[in-house]
Design an enzyme around this catalytic site. Sequence first.
Site, mmCIF file in Angstrom:
data_model
loop_
_atom_site.group_PDB
_atom_site.id
_atom_site.type_symbol
_atom_site.label_atom_id
_atom_site.label_comp_id
_atom_site.label_asym_id
_atom_site.label_seq_id
_atom_site.Cartn_x
_atom_site.Cartn_y
_atom_site.Cartn_z
ATOM 1 N N HIS A 4 4.779 -0.444 12.242
ATOM 2 C CA HIS A 4 4.158 -0.108 11.436
ATOM 3 C C HIS A 4 3.192 0.178 10.294
ATOM 4 O O HIS A 4 3.252 0.762 9.677
ATOM 5 C CB HIS A 4 5.092 -1.790 10.440
ATOM 6 C CG HIS A 4 5.641 -1.769 9.182
ATOM 7 N ND1 HIS A 4 6.513 -0.869 9.096
ATOM 8 C CD2 HIS A 4 4.859 -2.283 8.076
ATOM 9 C CE1 HIS A 4 7.146 -1.037 8.018
ATOM 10 N NE2 HIS A 4 5.895 -1.462 7.225
ATOM 11 N N THR B 126 3.475 -3.979 15.855
ATOM 12 C CA THR B 126 4.478 -2.625 15.598
ATOM 13 C C THR B 126 3.781 -2.011 15.035
ATOM 14 O O THR B 126 2.719 -2.229 14.687
ATOM 15 C CB THR B 126 5.533 -2.945 15.117
ATOM 16 O OG1 THR B 126 5.596 -3.237 14.016
ATOM 17 C CG2 THR B 126 6.408 -4.352 15.161
ATOM 18 N N PHE C 225 -9.694 6.158 -2.395
ATOM 19 C CA PHE C 225 -9.784 5.235 -1.743
ATOM 20 C C PHE C 225 -10.013 4.269 -0.905
ATOM 21 O O PHE C 225 -10.742 4.254 0.039
ATOM 22 C CB PHE C 225 -9.157 6.340 -0.390
ATOM 23 C CG PHE C 225 -8.536 6.117 0.576
ATOM 24 C CD1 PHE C 225 -7.108 6.131 1.182
ATOM 25 C CD2 PHE C 225 -9.753 5.549 2.485
ATOM 26 C CE1 PHE C 225 -6.462 5.395 2.095
ATOM 27 C CE2 PHE C 225 -8.917 4.642 2.959
ATOM 28 C CZ PHE C 225 -7.218 4.766 3.524
ATOM 29 N N ALA D 248 0.608 -1.354 -0.137
ATOM 30 C CA ALA D 248 -0.426 0.041 0.068
ATOM 31 C C ALA D 248 1.245 1.488 -0.115
ATOM 32 O O ALA D 248 0.353 2.389 -0.757
ATOM 33 C CB ALA D 248 -0.937 -0.134 1.223
HETATM 34 N N1 INI Z 1 1.941 -2.996 2.767
HETATM 35 C C1 INI Z 1 0.937 -3.512 2.623
HETATM 36 O O1 INI Z 1 -0.164 -3.580 1.799
HETATM 37 N N2 INI Z 1 -0.063 -4.107 3.535
HETATM 38 C C2 INI Z 1 -0.071 -4.672 5.094
HETATM 39 O O2 INI Z 1 -0.273 -4.801 5.832
HETATM 40 C C3 INI Z 1 1.720 -3.716 5.374
HETATM 41 N N3 INI Z 1 2.021 -4.203 6.603
HETATM 42 O O3 INI Z 1 2.034 -3.994 7.542
HETATM 43 O O4 INI Z 1 3.371 -3.981 6.864
HETATM 44 C C4 INI Z 1 2.329 -3.612 4.506
HETATM 45 N N4 INI Z 1 3.676 -3.749 4.307
HETATM 46 C C5 INI Z 1 4.002 -2.809 2.569
HETATM 47 C C6 INI Z 1 5.174 -1.679 2.310
HETATM 48 O O5 INI Z 1 3.463 -1.172 1.824
HETATM 49 C C7 INI Z 1 6.094 -1.379 1.535
HETATM 50 O O6 INI Z 1 5.062 -1.851 0.277
HETATM 51 C C8 INI Z 1 7.068 -1.745 2.241
HETATM 52 O O7 INI Z 1 7.492 -1.104 3.227
HETATM 53 C C9 INI Z 1 8.019 -2.116 1.116
HETATM 54 O O8 INI Z 1 7.858 -0.228 0.669
#
Ligand code: INI
Length: 157
Positions: free
Chosen positions: A89, A87, A114, A57
């Site tokens: 994140h 976390t 969105f 995302a």
């Molecule tokens: N990306 C998502 O689309 N959904 C999630 O739940 C998620 N989590 O939880 O980590 C997630 N992480 C990856 C992020 O979007 C990037 O692709 C990555 O950090 C590289 O830039």
Amino acid sequence: MPKIYEGGFQAQGKKFAIVTSRFNDFITAKLVDGALDALVRCGCSDADIDIVKVPGAFEIPMAAKKVAEKRKHDAIICLGAVIRGATPHFEYVSGEATKGIAMVSLETGVPVIFGILTTDTIEQAIERAGTKAGNKGFSSAMDAVEMVNLTSALEDL
Ligand code: INI
């Protein structure tokens, strides 16, 4: 009598891009299915729909911006699933995706929808991906069609 401006649900001859993430693909694939169903039911042809896939995302706004700048699509539908973990994140990814999508839409004037699920649990995401709480992909595509028609209507304002 006030004049009311609002969008209908006709999508014949309109072009749409779906920008979707592979992260939590078991959810996002269902959102894409829902969006395609809605667009086709509104009269959009398969050939007028492009699907762009990004890793997560966080990457959706950048790809949506590239698509919007090409000016080939009437609206862009962003579909993803950010699910809370142990976390912080989640907060960073969902926050950047939200801000970024709003920015692309406001900066380009192209409707950018969105359709990113931000849920506390996997179960909540499943509920919103075609089970008991509907399908966020379907409703996002309907929002996109409405915004395309509203954008046309506002030309007469
Ligand atoms: N990306 C998502 O689309 N959904 C999630 O739940 C998620 N989590 O939880 O980590 C997630 N992480 C990856 C992020 O979007 C990037 O692709 C990555 O950090 C590289 O830039």
